[in-house]
Write a protein that holds these residues in place. Structure first.
Motif, PDB file in Angstrom:
ATOM      1  N   ALA A  68       0.834  -1.205   0.000  1.00 33.30           N
ATOM      2  CA  ALA A  68       0.000   0.000   0.000  1.00 33.30           C
ATOM      3  C   ALA A  68       0.869   1.256   0.000  1.00 33.30           C
ATOM      4  CB  ALA A  68      -0.919  -0.009   1.221  1.00 33.30           C
ATOM      5  N   ALA A  69       1.923   1.254   0.816  1.00 32.47           N
ATOM      6  CA  ALA A  69       2.804   2.417   0.879  1.00 32.47           C
ATOM      7  C   ALA A  69       3.500   2.661  -0.456  1.00 32.47           C
ATOM      8  CB  ALA A  69       3.838   2.229   1.991  1.00 32.47           C
ATOM      9  N   LEU A  70       3.987   1.601  -1.069  1.00 30.28           N
ATOM     10  CA  LEU A  70       4.675   1.742  -2.351  1.00 30.28           C
ATOM     11  C   LEU A  70       3.717   2.192  -3.446  1.00 30.28           C
ATOM     12  CD1 LEU A  70       6.956  -1.425  -2.164  1.00 30.28           C
ATOM     13  CD2 LEU A  70       7.708   0.966  -2.108  1.00 30.28           C
ATOM     14  N   ARG A  71       2.495   1.627  -3.432  1.00 35.82           N
ATOM     15  CA  ARG A  71       1.524   2.019  -4.468  1.00 35.82           C
ATOM     16  C   ARG A  71       1.106   3.469  -4.298  1.00 35.82           C
ATOM     17  NH1 ARG A  71      -0.767   3.529  -7.989  1.00 35.82           N
ATOM     18  NH2 ARG A  71      -2.225   2.554  -9.458  1.00 35.82           N
ATOM     19  N   LEU A  72       0.940   3.915  -3.059  1.00 38.64           N
ATOM     20  CA  LEU A  72       0.553   5.304  -2.821  1.00 38.64           C
ATOM     21  C   LEU A  72       1.684   6.253  -3.221  1.00 38.64           C
ATOM     22  CD1 LEU A  72      -1.733   7.081  -1.805  1.00 38.64           C
ATOM     23  CD2 LEU A  72      -0.774   6.909   0.499  1.00 38.64           C
ATOM     24  N   SER A  73       2.921   5.828  -3.021  1.00 41.02           N
ATOM     25  CA  SER A  73       4.053   6.678  -3.408  1.00 41.02           C
ATOM     26  C   SER A  73       4.156   6.803  -4.924  1.00 41.02           C
ATOM     27  CB  SER A  73       5.361   6.122  -2.828  1.00 41.02           C
ATOM     28  OG  SER A  73       5.705   4.878  -3.422  1.00 41.02           O
ATOM     29  N   GLU A  74       3.597   5.843  -5.668  1.00 38.90           N
ATOM     30  CA  GLU A  74       3.537   5.971  -7.126  1.00 38.90           C
ATOM     31  C   GLU A  74       2.505   7.010  -7.543  1.00 38.90           C
ATOM     32  OE1 GLU A  74       2.723   2.131  -8.669  1.00 38.90           O
ATOM     33  OE2 GLU A  74       4.589   1.236  -7.956  1.00 38.90           O
ATOM     34  N   GLU A  75       1.424   7.098  -6.771  1.00 38.29           N
ATOM     35  CA  GLU A  75       0.376   8.064  -7.078  1.00 38.29           C
ATOM     36  C   GLU A  75       0.769   9.479  -6.659  1.00 38.29           C
ATOM     37  OE1 GLU A  75      -2.649   7.797  -8.517  1.00 38.29           O
ATOM     38  OE2 GLU A  75      -2.354   5.679  -9.006  1.00 38.29           O
ATOM     39  N   ILE A  76       1.521   9.578  -5.551  1.00 39.07           N
ATOM     40  CA  ILE A  76       1.853  10.886  -4.981  1.00 39.07           C
ATOM     41  C   ILE A  76       3.377  11.018  -4.932  1.00 39.07           C
ATOM     42  CG2 ILE A  76       1.587  12.422  -2.992  1.00 39.07           C
ATOM     43  CD1 ILE A  76      -0.940  10.865  -2.273  1.00 39.07           C
ATOM     44  N   ILE A  77       3.931  11.712  -5.899  1.00 39.57           N
ATOM     45  CA  ILE A  77       5.376  11.886  -5.967  1.00 39.57           C
ATOM     46  C   ILE A  77       5.838  12.708  -4.759  1.00 39.57           C
ATOM     47  CG2 ILE A  77       7.290  12.745  -7.368  1.00 39.57           C
ATOM     48  CD1 ILE A  77       5.717  10.381  -8.549  1.00 39.57           C
ATOM     49  N   GLY A  78       6.914  12.242  -4.136  1.00 42.07           N
ATOM     50  CA  GLY A  78       7.455  12.943  -2.982  1.00 42.07           C
ATOM     51  C   GLY A  78       6.772  12.597  -1.676  1.00 42.07           C
ATOM     52  N   LEU A  79       5.946  11.543  -1.668  1.00 43.46           N
ATOM     53  CA  LEU A  79       5.251  11.129  -0.444  1.00 43.46           C
ATOM     54  C   LEU A  79       6.257  10.781   0.646  1.00 43.46           C
ATOM     55  CD1 LEU A  79       2.267  10.339   0.579  1.00 43.46           C
ATOM     56  CD2 LEU A  79       3.002   7.984   0.114  1.00 43.46           C
ATOM     57  N   ARG A  80       6.049  11.347   1.836  1.00 44.70           N
ATOM     58  CA  ARG A  80       6.905  10.992   2.969  1.00 44.70           C
ATOM     59  C   ARG A  80       6.484   9.624   3.490  1.00 44.70           C
ATOM     60  NH1 ARG A  80       7.077  14.848   7.674  1.00 44.70           N
ATOM     61  NH2 ARG A  80       4.821  14.934   7.418  1.00 44.70           N
ATOM     62  N   LEU A  81       7.419   8.698   3.556  1.00 46.08           N
ATOM     63  CA  LEU A  81       7.144   7.342   4.021  1.00 46.08           C
ATOM     64  C   LEU A  81       7.655   7.205   5.452  1.00 46.08           C
ATOM     65  CD1 LEU A  81       8.045   5.489   0.708  1.00 46.08           C
ATOM     66  CD2 LEU A  81       5.772   6.076   1.575  1.00 46.08           C
ATOM     67  N   GLY A  82       8.030   6.000   5.847  1.00 41.19           N
ATOM     68  CA  GLY A  82       8.513   5.827   7.208  1.00 41.19           C
ATOM     69  C   GLY A  82       8.587   4.368   7.616  1.00 41.19           C
ATOM     70  N   ARG A  83       8.785   4.155   8.896  1.00 37.68           N
ATOM     71  CA  ARG A  83       8.923   2.803   9.454  1.00 37.68           C
ATOM     72  C   ARG A  83       7.602   2.387  10.097  1.00 37.68           C
ATOM     73  NH1 ARG A  83      10.619   1.565  14.661  1.00 37.68           N
ATOM     74  NH2 ARG A  83      11.490   3.690  14.862  1.00 37.68           N
ATOM     75  N   PHE A  84       7.043   1.287   9.588  1.00 44.87           N
ATOM     76  CA  PHE A  84       5.783   0.759  10.110  1.00 44.87           C
ATOM     77  C   PHE A  84       6.058  -0.335  11.138  1.00 44.87           C
ATOM     78  CE2 PHE A  84       4.283   2.396   5.997  1.00 44.87           C
ATOM     79  CZ  PHE A  84       3.122   3.041   6.370  1.00 44.87           C
ATOM     80  N   ARG A  85       5.162  -0.422  12.096  1.00 42.71           N
ATOM     81  CA  ARG A  85       5.184  -1.528  13.060  1.00 42.71           C
ATOM     82  C   ARG A  85       3.771  -2.082  13.161  1.00 42.71           C
ATOM     83  NH1 ARG A  85       7.853  -0.044  18.485  1.00 42.71           N
ATOM     84  NH2 ARG A  85       9.692  -0.189  17.132  1.00 42.71           N
ATOM     85  N   LEU A  86       3.607  -3.359  12.819  1.00 37.19           N
ATOM     86  CA  LEU A  86       2.293  -4.003  12.793  1.00 37.19           C
ATOM     87  C   LEU A  86       2.199  -5.034  13.905  1.00 37.19           C
ATOM     88  CD1 LEU A  86      -0.458  -4.657  11.400  1.00 37.19           C
ATOM     89  CD2 LEU A  86       0.810  -6.251   9.924  1.00 37.19           C
ATOM     90  N   GLU A  87       1.204  -4.866  14.775  1.00 33.67           N
ATOM     91  CA  GLU A  87       0.894  -5.895  15.767  1.00 33.67           C
ATOM     92  C   GLU A  87      -0.281  -6.695  15.228  1.00 33.67           C
ATOM     93  OE1 GLU A  87      -0.347  -6.551  20.450  1.00 33.67           O
ATOM     94  OE2 GLU A  87       0.152  -4.547  19.727  1.00 33.67           O
TER      95      GLU A  87
END
Length: 288
Positions: free
Chosen positions: A71-90
């Motif tokens: 999801a993060a990678l696909r959204l970064s394709e739609e929005i150039i320059g999207l700030r990403l980060g480190r996810f933690r999933l429980e």
């Protein structure tokens, strides 16, 4: 750190109307959400990564196979320059369970990224990315009861559900979605010829909602029961519980739910089921 819950998605109804020429099945479903769910956090402005923990983490998929990163990678394709980060999933929800755990995780990732980037959730680029990830992701972006139609791209207005105590159970058997749909035998362009457009009021009473649900069904239930016969047992146990008003399978299984008249009835039923089946995932909930 930003944090959000990725709640379980419950298909109170699931009608398969046909199969479109593009191969997707045409659906109509009343979707609701439970308090039970996974937890996802994001530390913005760090390298994109994902750490997974929790009781069902071993089955959640790692690396690029996990829907959070997809999801993060696909959204970064739609929005150039999207700030990403480190996810933690429980990871707390059972996997391949018919309650949209992965889809809800993906939607939660998009909610966190939207917040970190000062984006509105109704931004069309977010919805485009959600549709690209999976049919259940758009409805999970804003987890509130509503009708979902088409291949998940057509969403109705939010519905305020009445208090209906619910028990969710999963017998611990993963059910793959694709074989369940394939068992329907629909070729592209084919239709079951069933009536569409089940209408639910924006704020139904408990009696009105139960009456409407009684006229509906889950068209994947028979196919899923053939793949995982334990679903038949799970449904029978729920329907035999005192105070049960309706029991049905969610999604493509194997999670099943039952709606109860009172919270006491739901708690009692859950306690009995846990005692009889200690290996099952059993939760009480109020759907929203």
């Amino acid at each position: 750190m930003l944090t959000t819950r990725a709640p379980a998605k419950i298909n109170l109804t699931l009608h398969v109307l046909g199969r479109r020429q593009d191969g997707y099945h045409e659906l109509e479903s009343l979707v609701a959400f439970s308090g039970a769910g996974d937890m996802l956090s994001l530390v913005p402005n760090e390298a994109l990564s994902l750490d997974i923990s929790g009781p069902t983490s071993s089955a959640a998929g790692a690396g690029d196979d996990n829907l959070v990163l997809r999801a993060a990678l696909r959204l970064s394709e739609e929005i150039i320059g999207l700030r990403l980060g480190r996810f933690r999933l429980e990871k707390r929800l059972p996997v391949a369970a018919g309650i949209g755990g992965g889809s809800s995780d993906a939607a939660a990732a998009m909610r966190l990224l939207a917040k970190a980037n000062d984006l509105a959730l109704d931004d069309p680029r977010i919805h485009e990315a959600a549709r690209a990830i999976g049919s259940d992701v758009p409805v999970c972006l804003e987890p509130q009861a509503r009708m979902m139609r088409g291949a998940g791209e057509s969403l109705g207005v939010p519905i305020v559900l009445p208090p209906l105590p619910t028990v969710l159970i999963n017998p611990g058997v993963p059910v793959a979605t694709a074989p369940v749909f394939a068992a329907l035998g629909l070729q592209p362009g084919a239709s079951f010829g069933r009536a569409a457009r089940i209408e639910i009021d924006a704020q139904p009473s408990a009696a009105e909602l139960l009456a409407a649900l009684a006229k509906c069904r889950n068209d994947l239930e028979d196919a899923a029961c053939l793949q995982a016969p334990v679903i038949v047992d799970a449904l029978a146990i729920l329907r035999a519980a005192r105070g049960c008003k309706l029991a049905r399978m969610s999604g493509s299984g194997a999670t099943c739910f039952a709606l109860f008249a009172t919270r006491r009835d739901a708690v009692r039923a859950a306690r009995v089921i846990r005692a009889q089946h200690p290996g099952w995932w059993v939760k009480t909930a109020m759907l929203r």
